[in-house]
Design a protein around this motif. Structure first.
Motif, PDB file in Angstrom:
ATOM      1  N   MET A  85     -12.380 -18.888 -35.501  1.00 54.89           N
ATOM      2  CA  MET A  85     -11.976 -18.693 -36.891  1.00 54.89           C
ATOM      3  C   MET A  85     -11.177 -17.422 -37.118  1.00 54.89           C
ATOM      4  N   LEU A  86     -11.566 -16.327 -36.523  1.00 59.38           N
ATOM      5  CA  LEU A  86     -10.878 -15.070 -36.787  1.00 59.38           C
ATOM      6  C   LEU A  86      -9.636 -14.873 -35.925  1.00 59.38           C
ATOM      7  N   MET A  87      -9.223 -15.906 -35.219  1.00 60.50           N
ATOM      8  CA  MET A  87      -7.945 -15.859 -34.514  1.00 60.50           C
ATOM      9  C   MET A  87      -6.804 -16.171 -35.480  1.00 60.50           C
ATOM     10  N   ASP A  88      -7.135 -16.720 -36.639  1.00 63.82           N
ATOM     11  CA  ASP A  88      -6.148 -17.103 -37.647  1.00 63.82           C
ATOM     12  C   ASP A  88      -5.908 -15.920 -38.588  1.00 63.82           C
ATOM     13  N   VAL A 102     -17.949  -7.391 -41.197  1.00 65.79           N
ATOM     14  CA  VAL A 102     -17.808  -8.264 -40.028  1.00 65.79           C
ATOM     15  C   VAL A 102     -18.656  -7.712 -38.892  1.00 65.79           C
ATOM     16  N   VAL A 103     -19.622  -8.530 -38.460  1.00 63.59           N
ATOM     17  CA  VAL A 103     -20.512  -8.146 -37.365  1.00 63.59           C
ATOM     18  C   VAL A 103     -20.162  -9.011 -36.160  1.00 63.59           C
ATOM     19  N   TYR A 104     -19.756  -8.355 -35.100  1.00 64.96           N
ATOM     20  CA  TYR A 104     -19.417  -9.043 -33.849  1.00 64.96           C
ATOM     21  C   TYR A 104     -20.652  -9.075 -32.964  1.00 64.96           C
ATOM     22  N   ARG A 139     -10.450 -13.436 -27.068  1.00 62.05           N
ATOM     23  CA  ARG A 139     -11.140 -13.333 -28.351  1.00 62.05           C
ATOM     24  C   ARG A 139     -11.929 -12.031 -28.466  1.00 62.05           C
ATOM     25  N   HIS A 140     -12.486 -11.561 -27.368  1.00 57.61           N
ATOM     26  CA  HIS A 140     -13.242 -10.302 -27.381  1.00 57.61           C
ATOM     27  C   HIS A 140     -12.369  -9.168 -27.919  1.00 57.61           C
ATOM     28  N   LYS A 145     -11.480  -5.496 -32.500  1.00 57.50           N
ATOM     29  CA  LYS A 145     -10.579  -4.821 -33.438  1.00 57.50           C
ATOM     30  C   LYS A 145     -10.953  -5.094 -34.886  1.00 57.50           C
ATOM     31  N   LEU A 146     -11.407  -6.313 -35.165  1.00 57.76           N
ATOM     32  CA  LEU A 146     -11.644  -6.728 -36.547  1.00 57.76           C
ATOM     33  C   LEU A 146     -13.004  -6.331 -37.100  1.00 57.76           C
TER      34      LEU A 146
END
Length: 176
Positions: A85-88, A102-104, A139-140, A145-146
């Motif tokens: 989802m957060l690749m968009d 945002v919690v990774y 993706r990592h 970064k986000l």
């Protein structure tokens, strides 16, 4: 509008498990975007991919995220996102513009792979382990970064939830 906590991470990182527990502990609303999409479409994610394609699914993800972020009202909302989802960039913009936390959930690839390897997830069925590892690495970098907070998810889900709460709101740790 209430606080929105977005859980991101690779497939099998524990977003849904941790998200349900976190929402329960915070007395918050919980939305798993994959489950939301399946309910809205009355179709499984693998069938959506098969019948309508990944691009269609990604558009559904965007709508699911917007609804999760905008429909929370005064309640805190915990959102477990799909791994891609957060690749968009549009989804990143939605999260950013709405002040989401945002919690990774950073989980080793081997742990994720063990959890997903026998699943019917479209990306798992379409890619080799090596290709999935490359996707994980790509993706990592984006998740790192986000995110507002990156937590290594190698503990019991309850411990991860307590760690999230202590980071996002150190004064609200409570045992229910």
């Amino acid at each position: 509008m209430g606080k929105v906590i977005i859980l991101c991470g690779f497939m099998g990182s524990g977003k849904t498990t941790v998200g349900r527990l976190l929402a329960k502990k915070l007395l918050a609303r919980f939305i798993d975007t994959d489950e939301y999409i399946e309910q809205q479409q009355k179709m499984s994610i693998p069938n959506i991919f098969k019948e309508k394609g990944e691009q269609y699914f990604r558009a559904l993800e965007h709508v699911a995220l917007q609804n999760a972020v905008e429909e929370g009202g005064p309640l805190t909302t915990v959102v477990a996102t799909g791994g891609g989802m957060l690749m968009d960039p549009d989804n990143v913009r939605t999260v950013s513009e709405n002040g989401c936390t945002v919690v990774y959930l950073s989980t080793d690839f081997e742990i994720c792979y063990e959890r997903i390897s026998k699943s019917n997830r479209p990306l798992v069925l379409q890619h080799t382990k090596e290709e999935l590892r490359a996707l994980y690495e790509e993706r990592h970098k984006i998740y790192s970064k986000l995110c507002t907070t990156q937590l290594y998810n190698h503990q019991k889900p309850d411990t991860v939830v307590d760690n999230i709460i202590s980071v996002i709101n150190p004064l609200s740790i409570q045992k229910l």
